[in-house]
Design a protein around this motif. Sequence first.
Motif, PDB file in Angstrom:
ATOM      1  N   VAL A   1      -1.080  13.495   6.959  1.00  0.00           N
ATOM      2  CA  VAL A   1      -1.010  12.157   7.529  1.00  0.00           C
ATOM      3  C   VAL A   1      -1.697  12.153   8.888  1.00  0.00           C
ATOM      4  CG1 VAL A   1       1.301  12.638   8.473  1.00  0.00           C
ATOM      5  CG2 VAL A   1       0.528  10.270   8.229  1.00  0.00           C
TER       6      VAL A   1
ATOM      7  N   CYS B   1       0.839  -1.208   0.000  1.00  0.00           N
ATOM      8  CA  CYS B   1       0.000   0.000   0.000  1.00  0.00           C
ATOM      9  C   CYS B   1       0.872   1.254   0.000  1.00  0.00           C
ATOM     10  CB  CYS B   1      -0.913  -0.026   1.231  1.00  0.00           C
ATOM     11  SG  CYS B   1      -1.894   1.460   1.481  1.00  0.00           S
ATOM     12  N   ALA B   2       1.883   1.299   0.878  1.00  0.00           N
ATOM     13  CA  ALA B   2       2.783   2.453   0.930  1.00  0.00           C
ATOM     14  C   ALA B   2       3.606   2.561  -0.347  1.00  0.00           C
ATOM     15  CB  ALA B   2       3.699   2.341   2.146  1.00  0.00           C
TER      16      ALA B   2
ATOM     17  N   CYS C   1      -2.262  10.056   3.895  1.00  0.00           N
ATOM     18  CA  CYS C   1      -2.131   8.704   4.443  1.00  0.00           C
ATOM     19  C   CYS C   1      -2.670   8.609   5.860  1.00  0.00           C
ATOM     20  CB  CYS C   1      -0.673   8.252   4.430  1.00  0.00           C
ATOM     21  SG  CYS C   1      -0.017   7.937   2.775  1.00  0.00           S
TER      22      CYS C   1
ATOM     23  N   ALA D   1      -4.344   6.736   1.080  1.00  0.00           N
ATOM     24  CA  ALA D   1      -3.787   5.423   1.385  1.00  0.00           C
ATOM     25  C   ALA D   1      -3.824   5.178   2.893  1.00  0.00           C
ATOM     26  CB  ALA D   1      -2.357   5.307   0.870  1.00  0.00           C
TER      27      ALA D   1
ATOM     28  N   ALA E   1       1.506   4.105  -2.947  1.00  0.00           N
ATOM     29  CA  ALA E   1       1.268   5.502  -2.589  1.00  0.00           C
ATOM     30  C   ALA E   1       2.477   6.384  -2.894  1.00  0.00           C
ATOM     31  CB  ALA E   1       0.915   5.615  -1.111  1.00  0.00           C
TER      32      ALA E   1
END
Length: 337
Positions: free
Chosen positions: A296, A190-191, A266, A218, A194
């Motif tokens: 974030v 996922c990261a 995120c 994300a 992203a």
Amino acid sequence: MSDISRRTIVGGALLGASMIATGRVASQTPAPGNRPGSKSVLPQPQETIDLWPKGAPGLPAGGLEEAVQERSTDPSFNDRAVMKIARPHMAVFRAAKPNGAAVIITPGGGYSWVVVDKEGYEVAPLLAARGITVFVLFYRLPHEGWAAGPDVCLSDAQRAMRIVRSRAAAYGIDPERVAFMGFSAGGHLCADVATRFDATTYDPVDAADRQSARPFLAAPIYPVISMTAPASHGGSRKNLLGATPTAEQERAHSPHRNVPANAPPCFLVHAEDDATVPVENSLLFRQALRDKGIRVETHLFTEGGHGFGVNRAKGKPAAIWPELFLNWAASQKLFEA
């Protein structure tokens, strides 16, 4: 939401229902079977979507035959690990009342396998109940000999993003509002998508590949991030990069070292007592995002361990994480609360 967007969502949902009724999605790779003599206690996907119409590129010599291992001895829940995924695909959980948002989920498994239940099929119905269409991604594993090596799972994640956007009308989705969520090694993936959504990891195969692979937002959950000791998770590192990766390979596959200025917002979740993937992984990613001015949100829980998903978090403070995510996602305009 505009009237045009509402008409697109409603019309797309009707089109998608027609596709199922006419059998136009019937030829896709089926979801994994359950253990003999048992039934899944979790909601099952309505359909699946293969990622690669002519087969996944770079198949290992001799091929692969998908295997499913049921690890649970308790008949009240499933815990299936899927490996040797030769035909990567997405399992689709449709929302009864779609709000135009979508989330692609990558379960974890240390890049040894994909744990589809606790970090996929448990999470998907919660999001679908809030109007989000969910796609659980069965991605290829880099240690199984694929030609793309450590980029093979990123290829699947990029391709999944592009396919969902290309079929947005059929699912009642706004193509701009496609998010990504991953857990543990799936959190690394996922990261990775992203931060490296623009990386060229495969040759285009059809019109879908003209779509962007950048997620709207994300959510790496207790993610593997660093590929460098002491923060790295040894199993994920070895399965992704091999036993003796170079410093350059570690850097290239550590998302906190590759954050672009246009990375999506995120949402991070981790437990302080995680003895498998140190909490420093989320902290490293958080700081790297902040250094680039990326929004974030971070939630650290004192207790939870690793791999708590949804059911294993019950009775612990970490159990609230799905609601925290939904509240934050609404604040980021993924959907209207």
